[in-house]
Design a protein around this motif. Structure first.
Motif, PDB file in Angstrom:
ATOM      1  N   ARG A   1     117.711 -53.611  31.457  1.00 58.19           N
ATOM      2  CA  ARG A   1     118.815 -54.556  31.619  1.00 58.19           C
ATOM      3  C   ARG A   1     118.580 -55.493  32.790  1.00 58.19           C
ATOM      4  O   ARG A   1     119.512 -56.105  33.297  1.00 58.19           O
ATOM      5  CB  ARG A   1     120.131 -53.792  31.788  1.00 58.19           C
ATOM      6  CG  ARG A   1     120.678 -53.328  30.447  1.00 58.19           C
ATOM      7  CD  ARG A   1     121.070 -54.516  29.583  1.00 58.19           C
ATOM      8  NE  ARG A   1     121.087 -54.211  28.152  1.00 58.19           N
ATOM      9  CZ  ARG A   1     121.451 -55.073  27.223  1.00 58.19           C
ATOM     10  NH1 ARG A   1     121.820 -56.297  27.557  1.00 58.19           N
ATOM     11  NH2 ARG A   1     121.428 -54.749  25.955  1.00 58.19           N
ATOM     12  N   THR A   2     117.334 -55.608  33.218  1.00 58.30           N
ATOM     13  CA  THR A   2     116.952 -56.625  34.187  1.00 58.30           C
ATOM     14  C   THR A   2     115.969 -57.577  33.524  1.00 58.30           C
ATOM     15  O   THR A   2     115.233 -57.199  32.606  1.00 58.30           O
ATOM     16  CB  THR A   2     116.303 -56.019  35.443  1.00 58.30           C
ATOM     17  OG1 THR A   2     115.094 -55.331  35.088  1.00 58.30           O
ATOM     18  CG2 THR A   2     117.252 -55.063  36.142  1.00 58.30           C
ATOM     19  N   VAL A   3     115.968 -58.818  33.996  1.00 60.01           N
ATOM     20  CA  VAL A   3     115.062 -59.834  33.467  1.00 60.01           C
ATOM     21  C   VAL A   3     114.457 -60.588  34.642  1.00 60.01           C
ATOM     22  O   VAL A   3     115.135 -60.866  35.641  1.00 60.01           O
ATOM     23  CB  VAL A   3     115.811 -60.799  32.500  1.00 60.01           C
ATOM     24  CG1 VAL A   3     116.910 -61.567  33.223  1.00 60.01           C
ATOM     25  CG2 VAL A   3     114.843 -61.756  31.819  1.00 60.01           C
ATOM     26  N   LEU A   4     113.167 -60.900  34.554  1.00 61.66           N
ATOM     27  CA  LEU A   4     112.480 -61.597  35.638  1.00 61.66           C
ATOM     28  C   LEU A   4     112.980 -63.033  35.719  1.00 61.66           C
ATOM     29  O   LEU A   4     112.982 -63.761  34.732  1.00 61.66           O
ATOM     30  CB  LEU A   4     110.974 -61.575  35.425  1.00 61.66           C
ATOM     31  CG  LEU A   4     110.313 -60.194  35.327  1.00 61.66           C
ATOM     32  CD1 LEU A   4     108.804 -60.330  35.358  1.00 61.66           C
ATOM     33  CD2 LEU A   4     110.786 -59.265  36.429  1.00 61.66           C
ATOM     34  N   SER A   5     113.358 -63.447  36.914  1.00 64.48           N
ATOM     35  CA  SER A   5     114.024 -64.734  37.068  1.00 64.48           C
ATOM     36  C   SER A   5     113.927 -65.178  38.517  1.00 64.48           C
ATOM     37  O   SER A   5     113.138 -64.651  39.303  1.00 64.48           O
ATOM     38  CB  SER A   5     115.490 -64.589  36.624  1.00 64.48           C
ATOM     39  OG  SER A   5     116.159 -65.825  36.638  1.00 64.48           O
ATOM     40  N   LEU A   6     114.712 -66.197  38.857  1.00 65.76           N
ATOM     41  CA  LEU A   6     114.953 -66.624  40.239  1.00 65.76           C
ATOM     42  C   LEU A   6     113.741 -67.244  40.928  1.00 65.76           C
ATOM     43  O   LEU A   6     113.673 -67.266  42.155  1.00 65.76           O
ATOM     44  CB  LEU A   6     115.489 -65.460  41.080  1.00 65.76           C
ATOM     45  CG  LEU A   6     116.723 -64.751  40.513  1.00 65.76           C
ATOM     46  CD1 LEU A   6     117.120 -63.575  41.403  1.00 65.76           C
ATOM     47  CD2 LEU A   6     117.881 -65.707  40.353  1.00 65.76           C
ATOM     48  N   SER A   7     112.797 -67.802  40.171  1.00 68.80           N
ATOM     49  CA  SER A   7     111.675 -68.483  40.828  1.00 68.80           C
ATOM     50  C   SER A   7     112.104 -69.788  41.483  1.00 68.80           C
ATOM     51  O   SER A   7     111.457 -70.263  42.413  1.00 68.80           O
ATOM     52  CB  SER A   7     110.568 -68.779  39.816  1.00 68.80           C
ATOM     53  OG  SER A   7     110.876 -69.923  39.038  1.00 68.80           O
ATOM     54  N   ASP A   8     113.191 -70.403  40.968  1.00 68.95           N
ATOM     55  CA  ASP A   8     113.712 -71.652  41.539  1.00 68.95           C
ATOM     56  C   ASP A   8     112.662 -72.763  41.578  1.00 68.95           C
ATOM     57  O   ASP A   8     112.648 -73.584  42.494  1.00 68.95           O
ATOM     58  CB  ASP A   8     114.258 -71.422  42.953  1.00 68.95           C
ATOM     59  CG  ASP A   8     115.688 -70.922  42.947  1.00 68.95           C
ATOM     60  OD1 ASP A   8     116.334 -70.994  41.887  1.00 68.95           O
ATOM     61  OD2 ASP A   8     116.163 -70.448  43.988  1.00 68.95           O
ATOM     62  N   GLY A   9     111.777 -72.800  40.583  1.00 71.07           N
ATOM     63  CA  GLY A   9     110.771 -73.859  40.540  1.00 71.07           C
ATOM     64  C   GLY A   9     111.402 -75.232  40.676  1.00 71.07           C
ATOM     65  O   GLY A   9     112.388 -75.542  40.025  1.00 71.07           O
ATOM     66  N   GLY A  10     110.841 -76.045  41.550  1.00 65.37           N
ATOM     67  CA  GLY A  10     111.340 -77.398  41.775  1.00 65.37           C
ATOM     68  C   GLY A  10     112.412 -77.498  42.827  1.00 65.37           C
ATOM     69  O   GLY A  10     112.820 -78.611  43.181  1.00 65.37           O
ATOM     70  N   ALA A  11     112.889 -76.373  43.368  1.00 66.65           N
ATOM     71  CA  ALA A  11     114.002 -76.387  44.320  1.00 66.65           C
ATOM     72  C   ALA A  11     113.558 -75.885  45.688  1.00 66.65           C
ATOM     73  O   ALA A  11     112.433 -75.433  45.877  1.00 66.65           O
ATOM     74  CB  ALA A  11     115.150 -75.533  43.803  1.00 66.65           C
ATOM     75  N   HIS A  12     114.495 -75.990  46.649  1.00 67.19           N
ATOM     76  CA  HIS A  12     114.279 -75.505  48.019  1.00 67.19           C
ATOM     77  C   HIS A  12     112.973 -76.061  48.589  1.00 67.19           C
ATOM     78  O   HIS A  12     112.143 -75.332  49.148  1.00 67.19           O
ATOM     79  CB  HIS A  12     114.300 -73.977  48.052  1.00 67.19           C
ATOM     80  CG  HIS A  12     115.562 -73.401  47.486  1.00 67.19           C
ATOM     81  ND1 HIS A  12     116.792 -73.584  48.089  1.00 67.19           N
ATOM     82  CD2 HIS A  12     115.807 -72.688  46.364  1.00 67.19           C
ATOM     83  CE1 HIS A  12     117.726 -72.994  47.366  1.00 67.19           C
ATOM     84  NE2 HIS A  12     117.160 -72.448  46.305  1.00 67.19           N
ATOM     85  N   CYS A  13     112.839 -77.361  48.440  1.00 75.20           N
ATOM     86  CA  CYS A  13     111.556 -78.014  48.683  1.00 75.20           C
ATOM     87  C   CYS A  13     111.057 -77.895  50.119  1.00 75.20           C
ATOM     88  O   CYS A  13     109.855 -77.990  50.365  1.00 75.20           O
ATOM     89  CB  CYS A  13     111.660 -79.495  48.318  1.00 75.20           C
ATOM     90  SG  CYS A  13     112.023 -79.784  46.581  1.00 75.20           S
ATOM     91  N   GLY A  14     111.963 -77.694  51.075  1.00 76.84           N
ATOM     92  CA  GLY A  14     111.554 -77.703  52.469  1.00 76.84           C
ATOM     93  C   GLY A  14     111.307 -76.348  53.091  1.00 76.84           C
ATOM     94  O   GLY A  14     110.752 -76.271  54.192  1.00 76.84           O
ATOM     95  N   VAL A  15     111.666 -75.247  52.403  1.00 74.47           N
ATOM     96  CA  VAL A  15     111.514 -73.937  53.037  1.00 74.47           C
ATOM     97  C   VAL A  15     111.074 -72.819  52.098  1.00 74.47           C
ATOM     98  O   VAL A  15     110.768 -71.716  52.558  1.00 74.47           O
ATOM     99  CB  VAL A  15     112.823 -73.475  53.728  1.00 74.47           C
ATOM    100  CG1 VAL A  15     113.084 -74.242  54.989  1.00 74.47           C
ATOM    101  CG2 VAL A  15     114.011 -73.565  52.781  1.00 74.47           C
TER     102      VAL A  15
END
Length: 600
Positions: free
Chosen positions: A457-471
């Motif tokens: 019931r878990t799925v791999l996620s949360l890479s946030d590709g394209g975001a949080h560009c400065g840190v």
């Protein structure tokens, strides 16, 4: 005649089946045959002996909503073997958009996801108002990967309710009906789902919680009903899960009533390291009671990569640093090399009144974080959680031991911890990085992640590709899954190669109804990676200024991807783009092939 035969590779097909040596043939963009030896000819053959042959990675949590309007490559994700990505997560995006709300939507994305507003303002050429028109615009550009998107709650709420929606006022029944109609139109146009944010960490550039943060049960379930009427989709959210019982109650009820999968972000809380177990147990209980709820998990910490060019770093609040902070980097670096400047900076205590960004972090009611300038204080003085990111070979360490922290080094050497941090940042001619894991690392190990990985019931996620560009640069998650979790981890359990590939391909694709990809089987899309597993590595992050208006972003490349194919067309060879753009916009769920393609 086949279009392509990949010969003699170690095929890990994404189904979870044991790896095997086999040939893979491709015809008309789909897998035509897999066999120990394939007879026949092909327009091209690739020798994959000694290399892995896997499906292309399917990344379901990215934020390329703006970048996708001007960038046909979509790195860093595309550089890490991702062939399908889903954006529009966390309730932020750019459609629907009234003409007078463009700047507001940019400010929302800039605040939540740390994407430079100037880059978005210059890069986005607005040619849409409705969500369907946004998809039409995206469809006009061939690209290296396939993209799909959610309908973002923030944009929908502001479109319907104006300032009332932006300011998180309660929606009326009429508001809910109008929002539901927009969401239904978006689902019919091809969105794979709807996203919202219910975490106080997500704020606009002005520090205001994103629209929908406090949406009540009627609004959320009303939107879910509209999704069902339009054909379904995934209901995705980021949430503080407080109080958890109330959040799980409406999630369970929404999913049971509509049949929709509901997915939420699950990270280890540093203030309550064991609470994730409670959340996972509540997830299982909801599913046992007829719901369909998944926890999105990250395979390493939510960690800040801090350098002199990052959005913030440990000296951002030192008066002596602030005196040179606005200088161009070359001039600033020359100053930082001056022993007198170094001595002044490391001798000072931070002054948190210097930076408005520190004030924007203030939230007296944020569950799980101390009140006041908590994050700013951790940035400036959290030496027990600061580590050198890359060693002398360039290998990044995302699971460092507590005894390797700056604080531990200072205690052992008697040196000022600020001096240690300063010298780390000065490495590589001022482009060294300090790693500061904020979430998902309460106990200085990944044992909890390993346990999360065991749950179906878990799925791999949360890479946030394209975001949080400065840190942050976590678009490398799929590569890290193989390098760390399968091959290199020494401080605890690993997972099998077969499980890792299934997790990042089959499971992510199936959650979003993409049944035509994610496995290497006859009839499936020929999205394929050929990987030199022994040579697979993640490069250290580096700061690039290649966004529109010279916007900054942290990027991270990889070594070891020999070939990446999208629909049978090679898009990257040895990590370099071939220039081919076979990808496009995915509209709605994709059915599984009914029969294998007959090989010629």
């Amino acid at each position: 005649m086949f279009d392509l035969i990949i010969r003699g590779g170690t095929v890990v097909d994404g189904t979870g089946a044991p790896q095997r040596i086999a040939d893979v043939a491709v015809k008309d963009g789909r897998v035509a045959q897999i066999a120990d030896t394939i007879e026949g000819e092909a327009s091209r053959e690739v020798d994959a002996a000694g290399q892995l042959v896997t499906p292309g990675w399917v990344d379901i949590h990215t934020h390329y909503d703006g970048q996708a309007t001007w960038d046909d490559e979509l790195g860093p994700s595309a550089w890490h073997g991702v062939t399908t990505l889903v954006m529009g997560n966390c309730g932020v995006g750019f459609a629907p958009a009234k003409p007078d709300r463009h700047d507001w939507l940019i400010g929302l994305m800039e605040g939540v996801e740390d994407i430079p507003g100037a880059a978005l303002s210059e890069g986005i050429t607005w040619g849409w108002e409705s969500f369907s028109e946004y998809l039409d615009t995206l469809e006009g550009m061939p690209r290296s990967v396939d993209i799909a998107t959610h309908i973002p709650h923030g944009a929908v709420r502001a479109y319907v309710m104006g300032e009332r929606g932006a300011n998180n006022e309660a929606a009326t029944p009429d508001d809910i009906e109008k929002m539901g109609a927009i969401v239904a139109d978006g689902i019919r146009a091809g969105a794979l789902g709807f996203s919202t944010s219910r975490t106080m960490l997500h704020r606009s550039k002005d520090g205001v919680p994103v629209p929908g943060t406090f949406a009540n049960r009627d609004e959320l379930i009303g939107i879910g009903r509209a999704m069902l009427e339009a054909g379904g989709g995934v209901f995705e959210m980021a949430s503080d899960l407080t109080p958890a019982e109330e959040e799980f109650a409406w999630m369970k009820d929404l999913s049971r009533e509509t049949g929709l999968p509901v997915t939420y972000a699950l990270l280890q809380n540093p203030m309550d390291a064991g609470s994730w177990k409670t959340m996972l147990a509540m997830t299982q209980a909801a599913n046992d009671d007829g719901a369909n709820v998944y926890a999105q998990i990250a395979i390493r910490p939510t960690g800040l990569v801090l350098g002199w060019e990052s959005t913030v770093h440990p000296f951002s609040f030192q008066p002596a640093y602030q005196a040179i902070a606005e200088l161009p980097f070359a001039e600033r670096l020359a100053k930082l090399k001056d022993p007198a400047v170094r001595a002044a900076i490391i001798s000072e205590e931070p002054d948190f009144t210097l930076s408005q960004s520190a004030q924007n972090e203030r939230d007296e009611d944020q569950p799980g974080l101390p009140a006041g300038n908590a994050i700013a204080m951790i940035l400036a003085m959290g030496f027990d959680r600061m580590f050198r990111l890359a060693d002398e070979t360039g290998k990044c360490e995302y699971e460092p031991a507590a005894e390797d922290s700056v604080a531990a080094q200072a205690a052992a050497s008697g040196e000022n911890p600020r001096a240690i941090v300063y010298d780390m940042l000065m490495e590589a001619d001022g482009r060294g990085y300090v790693y500061l894991p904020l979430l998902n690392y309460a106990e200085f190990n990944f044992d909890h992640i390993h346990e999360m990985l065991q749950s179906d019931r878990t799925v791999l996620s949360l890479s946030d590709g394209g975001a949080h560009c400065g840190v942050i640069c976590d678009a490398s998650f799929p590569t890290y899954l193989l390098t760390h979790w399968v091959r290199d981890r020494s401080r605890g359990g690993r997972i099998s190669l077969e499980a890792a590939v299934k997790r990042q391909c089959h499971d992510t694709a199936r959650l979003y109804g993409l049944e035509d990809r994610g496995t290497l089987e006859p009839g499936m899309r020929a999205d394929i990676n050929v990987i030199d597993f022994d040579a697979l590595e993640i490069d250290p992050p580096q700061m690039a200024f290649d966004l529109p208006a010279g916007g900054r972003r942290m990027i991270q490349r990889a070594q070891g991807y020999k070939h990446t194919f999208v629909a049978g067309v090679e898009t990257f060879a040895d990590g370099v783009s071939t220039g081919a753009k076979p990808g496009g916009v995915i509209r709605g769920p994709q059915s599984a092939p009914q029969a294998a393609i007959a090989a010629e």
